[in-house]
Write a protein that holds these residues in place. Sequence first.
Motif, PDB file in Angstrom:
ATOM      1  N   ILE A   1       0.752  -1.169  -0.021  1.00 36.23           N
ATOM      2  CA  ILE A   1      -0.152   0.204  -0.033  1.00 36.23           C
ATOM      3  C   ILE A   1       0.933   1.245  -0.028  1.00 36.23           C
ATOM      4  O   ILE A   1       0.564   2.337  -0.719  1.00 36.23           O
ATOM      5  CB  ILE A   1      -0.941  -0.036   1.419  1.00 36.23           C
ATOM      6  CG1 ILE A   1      -2.026  -1.195   0.903  1.00 36.23           C
ATOM      7  CG2 ILE A   1      -1.595   1.457   1.286  1.00 36.23           C
ATOM      8  CD1 ILE A   1      -2.857  -1.243   2.205  1.00 36.23           C
ATOM      9  N   LYS A   2       1.902   1.164   0.729  1.00 36.94           N
ATOM     10  CA  LYS A   2       2.737   2.490   0.678  1.00 36.94           C
ATOM     11  C   LYS A   2       3.414   2.506  -0.688  1.00 36.94           C
ATOM     12  O   LYS A   2       3.750   3.594  -1.200  1.00 36.94           O
ATOM     13  CB  LYS A   2       3.999   2.283   1.883  1.00 36.94           C
ATOM     14  CG  LYS A   2       3.516   2.440   3.336  1.00 36.94           C
ATOM     15  CD  LYS A   2       4.244   1.801   4.328  1.00 36.94           C
ATOM     16  CE  LYS A   2       5.666   2.497   4.345  1.00 36.94           C
ATOM     17  NZ  LYS A   2       6.649   2.227   5.489  1.00 36.94           N
TER      18      LYS A   2
ATOM     19  N   ILE B   1      -0.616   5.010  -1.670  1.00 34.59           N
ATOM     20  CA  ILE B   1      -2.043   5.066  -1.266  1.00 34.59           C
ATOM     21  C   ILE B   1      -2.110   5.859   0.269  1.00 34.59           C
ATOM     22  O   ILE B   1      -1.467   5.315   1.063  1.00 34.59           O
ATOM     23  CB  ILE B   1      -2.824   3.738  -1.015  1.00 34.59           C
ATOM     24  CG1 ILE B   1      -2.920   3.432  -2.474  1.00 34.59           C
ATOM     25  CG2 ILE B   1      -4.136   3.902  -0.241  1.00 34.59           C
ATOM     26  CD1 ILE B   1      -3.472   1.818  -2.465  1.00 34.59           C
ATOM     27  N   LYS B   2      -2.803   6.857   0.348  1.00 32.94           N
ATOM     28  CA  LYS B   2      -2.819   7.510   1.600  1.00 32.94           C
ATOM     29  C   LYS B   2      -3.970   7.354   2.484  1.00 32.94           C
ATOM     30  O   LYS B   2      -3.947   7.724   3.778  1.00 32.94           O
ATOM     31  CB  LYS B   2      -2.592   9.279   1.431  1.00 32.94           C
ATOM     32  CG  LYS B   2      -1.335   9.546   0.263  1.00 32.94           C
ATOM     33  CD  LYS B   2      -0.219   9.372   1.257  1.00 32.94           C
ATOM     34  CE  LYS B   2       1.079   9.725   0.573  1.00 32.94           C
ATOM     35  NZ  LYS B   2       2.357   9.346   1.227  1.00 32.94           N
ATOM     36  N   SER B   3      -5.114   7.140   1.583  1.00 29.73           N
ATOM     37  CA  SER B   3      -6.328   6.693   2.502  1.00 29.73           C
ATOM     38  C   SER B   3      -6.831   5.435   1.699  1.00 29.73           C
ATOM     39  O   SER B   3      -6.933   5.436   0.575  1.00 29.73           O
ATOM     40  CB  SER B   3      -7.504   7.734   2.438  1.00 29.73           C
ATOM     41  OG  SER B   3      -7.691   8.235   1.027  1.00 29.73           O
ATOM     42  N   ILE B   4      -7.648   4.522   2.415  1.00 25.70           N
ATOM     43  CA  ILE B   4      -8.260   3.306   2.001  1.00 25.70           C
ATOM     44  C   ILE B   4      -9.296   2.877   2.684  1.00 25.70           C
ATOM     45  O   ILE B   4      -9.269   2.985   3.866  1.00 25.70           O
ATOM     46  CB  ILE B   4      -6.968   2.116   1.885  1.00 25.70           C
ATOM     47  CG1 ILE B   4      -7.336   1.004   1.065  1.00 25.70           C
ATOM     48  CG2 ILE B   4      -6.504   1.797   3.275  1.00 25.70           C
ATOM     49  CD1 ILE B   4      -6.341   0.102   0.842  1.00 25.70           C
TER      50      ILE B   4
ATOM     51  N   LEU C   1      -1.905   0.180   9.488  1.00 25.27           N
ATOM     52  CA  LEU C   1      -1.824   1.375   8.503  1.00 25.27           C
ATOM     53  C   LEU C   1      -2.004   2.752   9.070  1.00 25.27           C
ATOM     54  O   LEU C   1      -1.344   3.710   8.831  1.00 25.27           O
ATOM     55  CB  LEU C   1      -3.082   1.200   7.594  1.00 25.27           C
ATOM     56  CG  LEU C   1      -3.290   0.147   6.571  1.00 25.27           C
ATOM     57  CD1 LEU C   1      -4.380  -0.102   5.869  1.00 25.27           C
ATOM     58  CD2 LEU C   1      -2.027   0.128   5.535  1.00 25.27           C
ATOM     59  N   LYS C   2      -2.845   2.709  10.305  1.00 26.75           N
ATOM     60  CA  LYS C   2      -2.932   4.046  10.971  1.00 26.75           C
ATOM     61  C   LYS C   2      -1.446   4.450  11.519  1.00 26.75           C
ATOM     62  O   LYS C   2      -1.084   5.798  11.350  1.00 26.75           O
ATOM     63  CB  LYS C   2      -3.836   3.951  12.116  1.00 26.75           C
ATOM     64  CG  LYS C   2      -5.319   3.767  11.417  1.00 26.75           C
ATOM     65  CD  LYS C   2      -6.280   3.800  12.568  1.00 26.75           C
ATOM     66  CE  LYS C   2      -7.735   3.551  12.246  1.00 26.75           C
ATOM     67  NZ  LYS C   2      -8.700   3.017  13.240  1.00 26.75           N
ATOM     68  N   LYS C   3      -0.552   3.481  12.046  1.00 23.28           N
ATOM     69  CA  LYS C   3       0.726   3.894  12.620  1.00 23.28           C
ATOM     70  C   LYS C   3       1.561   4.527  11.234  1.00 23.28           C
ATOM     71  O   LYS C   3       2.606   5.193  11.653  1.00 23.28           O
ATOM     72  CB  LYS C   3       1.343   2.547  13.242  1.00 23.28           C
ATOM     73  CG  LYS C   3       0.929   2.075  14.377  1.00 23.28           C
ATOM     74  CD  LYS C   3       1.402   0.972  14.617  1.00 23.28           C
ATOM     75  CE  LYS C   3       1.043   0.516  16.183  1.00 23.28           C
ATOM     76  NZ  LYS C   3       1.571  -0.979  16.762  1.00 23.28           N
ATOM     77  N   GLU C   4       1.419   4.076   9.983  1.00 25.80           N
ATOM     78  CA  GLU C   4       1.839   4.657   8.968  1.00 25.80           C
ATOM     79  C   GLU C   4       1.301   6.069   8.439  1.00 25.80           C
ATOM     80  O   GLU C   4       1.670   6.464   7.396  1.00 25.80           O
ATOM     81  CB  GLU C   4       2.151   3.433   7.659  1.00 25.80           C
ATOM     82  CG  GLU C   4       2.742   2.341   8.092  1.00 25.80           C
ATOM     83  CD  GLU C   4       4.244   2.466   8.275  1.00 25.80           C
ATOM     84  OE1 GLU C   4       4.701   3.490   7.621  1.00 25.80           O
ATOM     85  OE2 GLU C   4       4.838   1.634   9.140  1.00 25.80           O
TER      86      GLU C   4
END
Length: 397
Positions: free
Chosen positions: A109-110, A114-117, A140-143
Amino acid sequence: MVKILKISRGELLKRISFLLDKIKENYDAVYLTNPTNIFYLTNVSIISTERPFALIIPVNGSPIAFSPSVEKNHIEYRNSMGGGIISNFYYYFDYPGEVHPLNKVVDLIKELKIKSIALDNPLGANPIWGYKGPNLSELLKKEGINVGKVEDLINEMRLIKSEEEIELIRESGKWASRAIRVAMDLIQENKWDWEIAIDASKQVLHEMNKNFSPYLPLRESIGLIVGFRGQVGEFSSYPHALVSERAIRKGDVLGIGSGPEIGGYYSELERTLIYGKPSEKVLNYFNKMLELRKEAFDTLRPNIKASDVDKAVMEKAKKLKVEEFIRHHTGHGLGLEGHEPPFLDVGYDVILKPGMVVSIEPGIYNDYGGFRHSDTVLITKNGNELLTNFPDEDLII
């Protein structure tokens, strides 16, 4: 390549486009783990195990399958045969691996920037067959990636069936009717229900194979397509019986059903049969079941609440003095799953609309047996239409 009945590539692309249009203002991509919803968008189905499998659809990009390498050749073949919707494949070796697969999902995803999913499952994987893993949403939130939900949107999309879906369900209903007819001709005293199911299924599968050249389901291995599921005699009073403990006898009430997969879709056709001369009590409850069924059909139409159908049937059951023998609601949605929304239940107030497909199956269950017919029914602009077609009466063998 073998020609198969399936949803067209054009319709699949429309579904994806509709989904992305709904989420694109808030999210860059959709992440799906539900096998049924993945199939709904791709015509692709694999055997789900403890190994995480997901579909990622970027708003500005092509669908990506995140898959264990054990599926590599199979999923690519299934994708080509189903319409080629998935454009890219990302494989990991196995679960749990030196690096857990969901950590690899985060890296992917990174990599896609992608910034929001929007996820259909906050865990990021189906927790079956002993699966354990980190929570994808938290990773994902940690990223710094924004996470939302998408499952309700896809379920809403699936409520209204397209013409292509309706035709696949109708075709399933056609073969369900044939399968029950063949099975009825094989019923004999002292035969076990599974003997009849195997023989009837084999005969009808040969017919289907000849008709479709060959018959190829998209979501399951070919197996029994008609059976009694143990609903023989006293065991017919169990709405969801599993197995009968004895062979068929004269005087038995029998429950039989069919609904083979066609292009990933299912119908439901069930009938209560009576083997041998029935008692007056058996005929009485059989006929009262037919009255409940008629009430359901007379009530089912668009622009009413789903609960209204169930309420009408229960009121009729009270008048017939059989309410104590009711064990379940009037019906449920059908399509990609044997049970799906909408539910014809007193507590389900969704408004019925044209294009919804439901079962009609009010049942009576007591010491004399189980009495339930089930049909697959399309809600139309003016009422309803049967997608399965089989006699209601004269079912004494």
